[in-house]
Design a protein around this motif. Structure first.
Motif, mmCIF file in Angstrom:
data_model
loop_
_atom_site.group_PDB
_atom_site.id
_atom_site.type_symbol
_atom_site.label_atom_id
_atom_site.label_comp_id
_atom_site.label_asym_id
_atom_site.label_seq_id
_atom_site.Cartn_x
_atom_site.Cartn_y
_atom_site.Cartn_z
ATOM 1 N N GLU A 1 0.822 -1.218 0.000
ATOM 2 C CA GLU A 1 0.000 0.000 0.000
ATOM 3 C C GLU A 1 0.852 1.261 0.000
ATOM 4 O O GLU A 1 0.352 2.356 -0.308
ATOM 5 C CB GLU A 1 -0.921 0.024 1.226
ATOM 6 N N HIS A 2 2.113 1.182 0.370
ATOM 7 C CA HIS A 2 2.973 2.348 0.397
ATOM 8 C C HIS A 2 3.547 2.674 -0.965
ATOM 9 O O HIS A 2 4.254 3.676 -1.113
ATOM 10 C CB HIS A 2 4.134 2.146 1.386
ATOM 11 N N SER A 3 3.280 1.857 -1.949
ATOM 12 C CA SER A 3 3.764 2.147 -3.298
ATOM 13 C C SER A 3 3.060 3.399 -3.811
ATOM 14 O O SER A 3 1.872 3.617 -3.560
ATOM 15 C CB SER A 3 3.490 0.965 -4.235
ATOM 16 N N GLY A 4 3.771 4.248 -4.513
ATOM 17 C CA GLY A 4 3.197 5.470 -5.054
ATOM 18 C C GLY A 4 4.276 6.491 -5.365
ATOM 19 O O GLY A 4 5.471 6.206 -5.308
ATOM 20 N N MET A 5 3.814 7.741 -5.660
ATOM 21 C CA MET A 5 4.737 8.824 -5.996
ATOM 22 C C MET A 5 4.792 9.813 -4.845
ATOM 23 O O MET A 5 3.743 10.236 -4.334
ATOM 24 C CB MET A 5 4.286 9.525 -7.282
ATOM 25 N N TYR A 6 5.990 10.208 -4.473
ATOM 26 C CA TYR A 6 6.213 11.086 -3.328
ATOM 27 C C TYR A 6 7.052 12.288 -3.747
ATOM 28 O O TYR A 6 7.839 12.210 -4.699
ATOM 29 C CB TYR A 6 6.943 10.337 -2.201
ATOM 30 N N TYR A 7 6.812 13.418 -3.024
ATOM 31 C CA TYR A 7 7.650 14.597 -3.213
ATOM 32 C C TYR A 7 7.668 15.386 -1.902
ATOM 33 O O TYR A 7 6.873 15.115 -0.995
ATOM 34 C CB TYR A 7 7.151 15.476 -4.367
ATOM 35 N N CYS A 8 8.564 16.354 -1.823
ATOM 36 C CA CYS A 8 8.647 17.171 -0.621
ATOM 37 C C CYS A 8 8.651 18.644 -0.997
ATOM 38 O O CYS A 8 9.016 19.002 -2.116
ATOM 39 C CB CYS A 8 9.875 16.825 0.223
ATOM 40 N N GLU A 9 8.216 19.476 -0.054
ATOM 41 C CA GLU A 9 8.230 20.925 -0.190
ATOM 42 C C GLU A 9 8.993 21.529 0.980
ATOM 43 O O GLU A 9 8.996 20.955 2.078
ATOM 44 C CB GLU A 9 6.816 21.512 -0.229
ATOM 45 N N ALA A 10 9.594 22.709 0.741
ATOM 46 C CA ALA A 10 10.343 23.389 1.798
ATOM 47 C C ALA A 10 10.101 24.880 1.686
ATOM 48 O O ALA A 10 9.913 25.417 0.589
ATOM 49 C CB ALA A 10 11.843 23.083 1.682
#
Length: 770
Positions: free
Chosen positions: A586-595
């Motif tokens: 279930e943790h499969s997917g696309m991730y990104y971060c912001e700062a």
């Protein structure tokens, strides 16, 4: 007949028949008693007991019309409609109202209308009229009708005398011919209203006194008040009154009569002239402007020192009864010296700095005053300034505000200058320089220059290095010296300084600007640990977001498809990580971060695709199952192959022999590889061909074969062909009809094949031969 006589006892005129006279007296007594009783008891009750009635309607009309002019004969007609049970008219009471007030009442016993005349109607008859009828306690009121009468008579003015002396009184009579009601009379002298009188008649009298010499004109007018309106007449005739002057006069004299200078003694004298007689009410008044200097009779005087200020006018006034006489004069005084002026040098002085005050009169009467006679002093006397010459005072400014006044004096005349308030200014203190808000690299920001002390206005100048960039003048307390700048390198901020100046001296210089420069963040990098191809179920995932810029930095991690961040962290570092423990599919997917930091520019990393693979033990388990399945398939294939080979070898060793002798001479044939029968697999015996696979009995086997047999019996399959009787029609040609085929188990030397190969295709069996 015996008639009654007033104020005397009743006597019988005719004495011839005394008995008849007594009878007449009795009848009269009964009549009087009946009248008294009928008047005592309520008449309505008697009528109601005998007769009934109804008041249908009552109307009021104005004849000839509601709007009429003056002197028209007007009649108010009150008409009532009454129905009753009897023939005789009922006694009725009529009441006429004007503006809700009763003006007329009449009782009638006829059916005729009530008429109320208004002969020669006047404006005062204007109003609203109503009519009321009352019959034995029942009453009805008509609707109101308004009567309007227009036109007023011209007033007439009379006076008792046309020529009078000043102070005499004239009696005036104003008449409004034929008018009635409440009337206001107005009297005018020289077109100005002087008196007003209210009367309820058509004339008014006024007494008017004339104190001004000359010819005067008078007239009058009146107004008839009809609530809520009023009607004004035209003006009356004009009459002329001549007022003669009396020879008496008031005389004002001022000494000296020549040019008057400041300081001279003035004598003012007020007297009366050509007076023939005096009265107790005669008096003289001497005044200067609104100030009464003296009063008395037959003369008054006053003395004073002449001053250059505006003296105004002096007046001598005589009041003798209603006679008033006056004389006035203006006095011009030449000043010895002008009012001094006090000036300061310099115009702006700072605390404890040198200052000089100069006191001077711009003009003086040199013909009456010498230069040395005019002296100057400062008030108050405890002033810290020291005289340095005629009218010159110098010293150091105080630390606080101080009021100075210059006093010029000569020949008893003292004049004060206007008060000069010296407000020593405070030198500006060393300014402080600071950043308003935050200094962001590459963006405009504001720099504030401020001094804690210093008198306004203050000039603030922004310097970069020692180069002047901009100047701001602060004139109000609430103002601030703000400068907008931008820098491209963080170390540039320390080059800025601020100068404050509020005097001719050199300005005060601030320290260099010391402030934190916020460097905007670069685009972040998102690092994944472990490496993407090595991410498996059960692992711990670390998403590390790193940027370059000024902390503190707020990091946020997102998963594509979710608006809310997965995790938020604010650190005084340039990187942070987000940990995901115990990964699953279930943790499969696309991730990104912001700062984001205090530069308020949000930066976002590239998107990273996370694919969680199977755990290693699941891969091993699946591989083991696959290898096991392949091994089983290989073993089965090998066994099947060996089974087929074993069958063929066993079939080659078979021999044909009798199975069990029967009456039909059936034979058992043992087939071997060396016989032709193996290839044919069938034999023909006595018209019946039988191909038999049989189990050889142990006792019939040879020793060699016995030694090769295992403990478990070998099973082989035997095709048993049951012979059928020959069909004569077919002849010998159809010799392959062997009947039905059955299988029997035979001993074999390959027991494993019997386990995995439970069936044998009949195509592998020998084909019977003729």
């Amino acid at each position: 007949m015996c008639p009654p006589h007033s104020q005397h006892s009743h006597k019988c005129v005719n004495q011839r028949d005394s008995q008849q006279c007594s009878s007449d007296r009795m009848d009269l007594l009964l009549l009087l008693t009946s009248m008294l009783l009928s008047s005592y008891f309520h008449p309505g009750r008697v009528v109601n007991a005998e007769r009934s009635f109804a008041i249908k309607d009552i109307t009021l009309s104005i004849e000839p019309r509601p709007d009429v002019t003056r002197d028209t004969n007007v009649t108010l007609r009150c008409q009532a409609t009454v129905s009753s049970s009897g023939q005789e008219a009922l006694s009725r009471e009529y009441t006429i109202f004007k503006d809700s007030k009763t003006i007329y009442t009449k009782t009638s016993s006829t059916l005729e209308d009530l008429l109320y005349p208004l002969s020669e109607a006047r404006v005062s008859n204007t109003g609203k009229y109503m009519c009321k009828i009352n019959i034995y306690g029942k009453h009805v009121i008509s609707e109101a009708k308004k009567l309007i009468v227009t036109g007023l008579s011209k007033p007439v003015l009379h006076i008792n005398q046309g020529v009078v002396s000043e102070g005499d009184e004239v009696t005036a009579m104003c008449t409004a011919p034929g008018e009635t009601g409440s009337i206001f009379f107005y009297f005018y002298k020289d077109s100005k209203e002087i008196q007003e009188k209210q009367v309820i008649s058509n004339q008014a009298e006024a007494k008017i006194r004339f104190s001004t010499v000359g010819v005067h004109k008078m007239h009058c007018a009146y107004t008839v008040l009809v609530t809520p309106d009023s009607f004004k007449s035209e003006e009356s005739n004009t009459v002329t009154i001549s007022v003669k002057e009396l020879p008496i006069a008031a005389v004002l004299e001022i000494f000296p009569k020549s040019k008057i200078y400041e300081g001279d003694q003035l004598v003012i004298l007020c007297t009366i002239r050509n007076v023939s007689h005096s009265t107790e009410s005669s008096n003289l008044y001497l005044s200067q402007g609104n100030q009464l200097l003296s009063s008395g009779y037959p003369k008054v005087n006053h003395s004073m020192i002449a001053l250059a200020k505006d003296l105004g006018e002096f007046e001598c006034r005589l009041e003798m009864g209603y006679i008033v006489k006056g004389d006035s004069k203006a006095v011009s005084v030449t000043e010895l010296f002008s009012v001094p002026t006090l000036t300061m040098y310099p115009a702006e002085v700072f605390q404890k700095e040198y200052m000089r005050l100069t006191c001077k009169s711009e003009s003086s009467a040199s013909e009456r005053l010498g230069i040395e006679e005019l002296t100057y002093t400062l008030d108050p006397s405890e002033s810290p300034l020291i005289p340095k010459g005629t009218g010159v005072f110098s010293g150091n400014a105080l630390l606080y505000n101080f009021n100075y006044t210059c006093v010029a004096q000569a020949k008893g005349i003292m004049k004060h200058s206007e008060t000069l308030t010296v407000r020593p200014k405070v030198s500006v203190s060393t300014p402080k320089i600071s950043v308003v808000g935050r200094a962001v690299l590459g963006k405009p920001f504001k720099i504030l220059c401020h001094s804690d002390n210093g008198s306004l206005p203050i000039n603030y100048t922004l310097l970069r290095g020692y180069e002047q960039l901009s100047t701001t003048i602060v004139k109000q307390r609430f103002q601030q010296a703000l400068f907008t700048v931008a820098i491209t390198k963080p170390d540039e901020i320390s080059k800025y300084m601020c100068e404050a100046k509020n005097s001719r001296k050199e300005g005060q210089l601030s320290k260099r600007l010391n402030a934190t420069v916020i460097v905007p963040l670069t685009y972040p990098t998102l690092t994944v640990i472990p490496h993407l191809p090595e991410i498996s179920e059960g692992d711990d995932l670390y998403l590390i977001c790193g940027v370059n810029g000024t902390p503190p930095v707020t990091f946020k991690w997102y998963r594509v498809g979710n608006e809310q961040p997965l995790h938020t962290d604010t650190l005084y570092k340039n990187n942070s990580n987000y940990e995901v423990s115990g990964l699953s599919k279930e943790h499969s997917g696309m991730y990104y971060c912001e700062a984001v930091n205090h530069a308020n520019n949000v930066v976002r990393s590239d998107t990273v695709t996370i694919e969680v693979r199977l755990a290693l033990w699941k891969k091993v388990l699946i591989g083991g199952f696959c290898l096991l399945a392949v091994s089983v398939l290989v073993v089965v294939s090998v066994l099947c192959f060996k089974s087929k080979i074993g069958k063929r070898e066993a079939a080659a060793e078979l021999s044909v022999k009798p199975s069990s002798p029967k009456s039909d001479d059936s034979l058992t044939v043992n087939l071997t590889h060396d016989t032709e029968v193996y290839n044919a697999a069938t034999v023909r015996v006595d018209r019946a061909a039988v191909s038999v696979w049989s189990v050889r009995p142990p006792e019939e086997a040879n020793d060699e074969e016995s030694s090769m047999v295992s403990n478990e019996p070998d099973v082989e399959y035997t095709e048993v062909v049951h012979p059928r009787p020959l069909d004569p029609a077919r002849g010998a040609a159809d010799h392959h009809d062997y009947g039905s085929v059955e299988y029997a188990e035979l001993n074999s030397e390959q027991p494993e094949v019997n386990h995995y190969c439970a069936e044998v295709n009949h195509h592998d069996l020998p084909v019977p031969v003729d």
